[in-house]
Write an enzyme that holds these catalytic residues in place. Sequence first.
Site, short mmCIF file in Angstrom:
data_model
loop_
_atom_site.label_atom_id
_atom_site.label_comp_id
_atom_site.label_asym_id
_atom_site.label_seq_id
_atom_site.Cartn_x
_atom_site.Cartn_y
_atom_site.Cartn_z
N GLY A 47 -27.68 23.59 5.77
CA GLY A 47 -29.05 24.00 5.46
C GLY A 47 -29.63 24.77 6.61
O GLY A 47 -29.09 24.78 7.72
N GLN A 52 -36.09 28.15 12.16
CA GLN A 52 -34.89 28.21 13.01
C GLN A 52 -34.46 29.63 13.34
O GLN A 52 -33.71 29.84 14.30
CB GLN A 52 -33.71 27.47 12.34
CG GLN A 52 -33.92 25.96 12.27
CD GLN A 52 -32.73 25.29 11.65
OE1 GLN A 52 -32.61 25.22 10.43
NE2 GLN A 52 -31.81 24.81 12.47
N CYS A 100 -27.32 19.64 13.61
CA CYS A 100 -28.30 20.69 13.35
C CYS A 100 -27.87 21.94 14.09
O CYS A 100 -27.44 21.86 15.25
CB CYS A 100 -29.68 20.23 13.84
SG CYS A 100 -30.98 21.44 13.59
N LEU A 101 -27.98 23.08 13.44
CA LEU A 101 -27.59 24.34 14.08
C LEU A 101 -28.45 24.64 15.31
O LEU A 101 -28.04 25.42 16.17
CB LEU A 101 -27.66 25.49 13.09
CG LEU A 101 -26.71 25.37 11.88
CD1 LEU A 101 -26.93 26.54 10.92
CD2 LEU A 101 -25.26 25.33 12.33
N HIS A 142 -34.09 16.49 6.24
CA HIS A 142 -33.80 17.15 7.52
C HIS A 142 -34.41 18.55 7.55
O HIS A 142 -35.09 18.91 8.51
CB HIS A 142 -32.28 17.22 7.72
CG HIS A 142 -31.86 17.96 8.95
ND1 HIS A 142 -31.19 17.36 10.00
CD2 HIS A 142 -32.01 19.27 9.31
CE1 HIS A 142 -30.97 18.27 10.95
NE2 HIS A 142 -31.45 19.44 10.56
N GLU A 143 -34.18 19.33 6.49
CA GLU A 143 -34.66 20.72 6.48
C GLU A 143 -36.19 20.78 6.45
O GLU A 143 -36.80 21.61 7.13
CB GLU A 143 -34.06 21.50 5.31
CG GLU A 143 -32.54 21.68 5.38
CD GLU A 143 -32.04 22.16 6.72
OE1 GLU A 143 -32.74 22.97 7.37
OE2 GLU A 143 -30.95 21.72 7.14
N HIS A 146 -38.02 20.39 9.67
CA HIS A 146 -38.14 21.61 10.50
C HIS A 146 -39.48 22.31 10.26
O HIS A 146 -40.01 22.95 11.16
CB HIS A 146 -37.01 22.59 10.16
CG HIS A 146 -35.70 22.30 10.85
ND1 HIS A 146 -35.53 22.38 12.21
CD2 HIS A 146 -34.50 21.94 10.34
CE1 HIS A 146 -34.27 22.09 12.51
NE2 HIS A 146 -33.62 21.81 11.41
NI NI Z 1 -31.57 21.38 11.40
#
Ligand code: NI
Length: 165
Positions: A47, A52, A100-101, A142-143, A146
């Site tokens: 995701g 981000q 997480c990226l 999670h997304e 953000h």
């Molecule tokens: Ni993330």
Amino acid sequence: MAIKTVLKMGDASLLQVAERVEEFDTPELHSLIQDMHDTMAAENGAGLAAPQIGIGLQVVIFGVEMNARYPDAEDVPYTVLINPVIKALTEETEEDWEGCLSVPGMRAMVPRFSKIHYQGYDQYGDPINRNVVGFHARVVQHECDHLQGILYPMRITNFRTFGFI
Ligand code: NI
């Protein structure tokens, strides 16, 4: 189509609250989603949230199909979710591994509600309403975190699990 740089934890813009999208089906919105899609695919992520890549809008995408980073995860349909609202359908939480990226190379066990309802819109302004459980519920939580400036390390309760992959 463009692969964008994913901002890393420590970048102040990851801590901002994202703004609602007011206009749907615009060239700008479609271009943003294309960039997010390309970036997520290039990074092999489950995701990605617009903040981000430095865009402070309430846009997330997610989807998992045989993802190498999450070999045990069930499939989650590719979804564009805008202006999301999440409601927990149970008090019950479950812990599982997250990465997480924006926190590359690390993982931790993170508690999430095991069953949620989420609503929002796709890029055309069509409503999305779903009840989901398990990994799908985890990815959405999670997304959407953000969009509130929350990164998963802020949700860790057992720091003994936090570490490098
Ligand atoms: Ni993330």
